[in-house]
Design a protein around this motif. Structure first.
Motif, PDB file in Angstrom:
ATOM      1  N   ARG A 211       0.823  -1.202   0.000  1.00  0.00           N
ATOM      2  CA  ARG A 211       0.000   0.000   0.000  1.00  0.00           C
ATOM      3  C   ARG A 211       0.858   1.254   0.000  1.00  0.00           C
ATOM      4  O   ARG A 211       0.576   2.219  -0.717  1.00  0.00           O
ATOM      5  CB  ARG A 211      -0.928   0.016   1.202  1.00  0.00           C
ATOM      6  CG  ARG A 211      -2.241  -0.715   0.963  1.00  0.00           C
ATOM      7  CD  ARG A 211      -3.137  -0.611   2.146  1.00  0.00           C
ATOM      8  NE  ARG A 211      -2.538  -1.592   3.079  1.00  0.00           N
ATOM      9  CZ  ARG A 211      -2.796  -1.692   4.353  1.00  0.00           C
ATOM     10  NH1 ARG A 211      -3.615  -0.880   4.921  1.00  0.00           N
ATOM     11  NH2 ARG A 211      -2.233  -2.594   5.098  1.00  0.00           N
ATOM     12  N   LEU A 212       1.916   1.234   0.807  1.00  0.00           N
ATOM     13  CA  LEU A 212       2.816   2.377   0.883  1.00  0.00           C
ATOM     14  C   LEU A 212       3.494   2.631  -0.450  1.00  0.00           C
ATOM     15  O   LEU A 212       3.566   3.764  -0.916  1.00  0.00           O
ATOM     16  CB  LEU A 212       3.862   2.149   1.980  1.00  0.00           C
ATOM     17  CG  LEU A 212       4.832   3.296   2.234  1.00  0.00           C
ATOM     18  CD1 LEU A 212       4.090   4.539   2.685  1.00  0.00           C
ATOM     19  CD2 LEU A 212       5.855   2.895   3.283  1.00  0.00           C
ATOM     20  N   SER A 213       3.957   1.567  -1.104  1.00  0.00           N
ATOM     21  CA  SER A 213       4.626   1.732  -2.403  1.00  0.00           C
ATOM     22  C   SER A 213       3.627   2.200  -3.465  1.00  0.00           C
ATOM     23  O   SER A 213       3.972   2.983  -4.341  1.00  0.00           O
ATOM     24  CB  SER A 213       5.316   0.443  -2.837  1.00  0.00           C
ATOM     25  OG  SER A 213       4.381  -0.574  -3.075  1.00  0.00           O
ATOM     26  N   ASN A 214       2.357   1.764  -3.405  1.00  0.00           N
ATOM     27  CA  ASN A 214       1.331   2.234  -4.356  1.00  0.00           C
ATOM     28  C   ASN A 214       1.021   3.703  -4.147  1.00  0.00           C
ATOM     29  O   ASN A 214       0.740   4.430  -5.091  1.00  0.00           O
ATOM     30  CB  ASN A 214       0.051   1.405  -4.217  1.00  0.00           C
ATOM     31  CG  ASN A 214       0.220   0.000  -4.788  1.00  0.00           C
ATOM     32  OD1 ASN A 214       1.132  -0.259  -5.571  1.00  0.00           O
ATOM     33  ND2 ASN A 214      -0.645  -0.910  -4.393  1.00  0.00           N
ATOM     34  N   GLU A 215       1.056   4.166  -2.893  1.00  0.00           N
ATOM     35  CA  GLU A 215       0.788   5.564  -2.610  1.00  0.00           C
ATOM     36  C   GLU A 215       1.901   6.455  -3.127  1.00  0.00           C
ATOM     37  O   GLU A 215       1.687   7.589  -3.512  1.00  0.00           O
ATOM     38  CB  GLU A 215       0.616   5.760  -1.100  1.00  0.00           C
ATOM     39  CG  GLU A 215      -0.689   5.186  -0.575  1.00  0.00           C
ATOM     40  CD  GLU A 215      -0.781   5.272   0.955  1.00  0.00           C
ATOM     41  OE1 GLU A 215       0.094   5.901   1.601  1.00  0.00           O
ATOM     42  OE2 GLU A 215      -1.715   4.685   1.498  1.00  0.00           O
ATOM     43  N   LEU A 216       3.126   5.929  -3.101  1.00  0.00           N
ATOM     44  CA  LEU A 216       4.273   6.715  -3.563  1.00  0.00           C
ATOM     45  C   LEU A 216       4.329   6.831  -5.080  1.00  0.00           C
ATOM     46  O   LEU A 216       4.941   7.747  -5.611  1.00  0.00           O
ATOM     47  CB  LEU A 216       5.580   6.102  -3.051  1.00  0.00           C
ATOM     48  CG  LEU A 216       5.770   6.140  -1.528  1.00  0.00           C
ATOM     49  CD1 LEU A 216       7.031   5.367  -1.143  1.00  0.00           C
ATOM     50  CD2 LEU A 216       5.861   7.562  -1.030  1.00  0.00           C
ATOM     51  N   ILE A 217       3.668   5.911  -5.800  1.00  0.00           N
ATOM     52  CA  ILE A 217       3.696   5.918  -7.270  1.00  0.00           C
ATOM     53  C   ILE A 217       2.741   6.903  -7.838  1.00  0.00           C
ATOM     54  O   ILE A 217       1.885   7.452  -7.495  1.00  0.00           O
ATOM     55  CB  ILE A 217       3.383   4.498  -7.826  1.00  0.00           C
ATOM     56  CG1 ILE A 217       4.491   3.564  -7.397  1.00  0.00           C
ATOM     57  CG2 ILE A 217       3.249   4.517  -9.316  1.00  0.00           C
ATOM     58  CD1 ILE A 217       4.272   2.121  -7.798  1.00  0.00           C
TER      59      ILE A 217
END
Length: 146
Positions: free
Chosen positions: A140-146
């Motif tokens: 989820r964190l990596s998706n938010e950063l993209i």
């Protein structure tokens, strides 16, 4: 008093090996159990728990003879410690209650146990659930950063 517990599980071939090792270790009394895949009840283990008392030493050949899973094993080690009963494992001497490693391990487990009790958790989170939650949070964190 040194009290031994020997259990023949489906993976074992002979109870005599365990009994001999327990006798050579100096056990004055040995509780023997025959377990099968169909019958996993442990009446001799229950007798042992009722019999053993403060100041005694419980001796097992291997840790897998003592408990059926890691949570049961940890709870049992805590109960032994709280009742001032020593624990000794012939094949895994680093897990003996008088070893430095086992004492450190047990103290950490007790701290964690208190932490869970204070939060009113009834059981430990299985490791696979913990890992799954961590991975989902990371995703989820990596998706938010993209």
């Amino acid at each position: 008093m040194k009290i031994g517990y020997a259990a023949l599980t489906p993976n074992d071939y002979d109870l005599k090996i365990q009994v001999k090792a327990l006798e050579e270790f100096g056990c004055e009394l040995i509780f023997k159990e025959y377990l099968t895949l169909k019958r996993w009840s442990r009446p001799k283990f229950s007798e042992l728990v009722d019999f053993i008392s403060k100041g005694d030493t419980l001796v097992v050949y291997s840790t897998d003879k003592l408990c059926l899973n890691i949570k049961e094993y940890i709870d049992f080690l805590i109960a032994l410690d709280e009742n001032q009963i020593l624990y000794c494992c012939i094949l895994e001497p680093n897990l003996n209650s008088q070893s430095l490693f086992a004492n450190c391990f047990l103290q950490q487990i007790k701290k964690l146990n208190k932490k869970f009790e204070n939060k009113k958790c009834e059981s430990y989170m299985p490791l696979n659930c913990y890992i799954k939650r961590k991975r989902e949070a990371k995703r989820r964190l990596s998706n938010e950063l993209i």
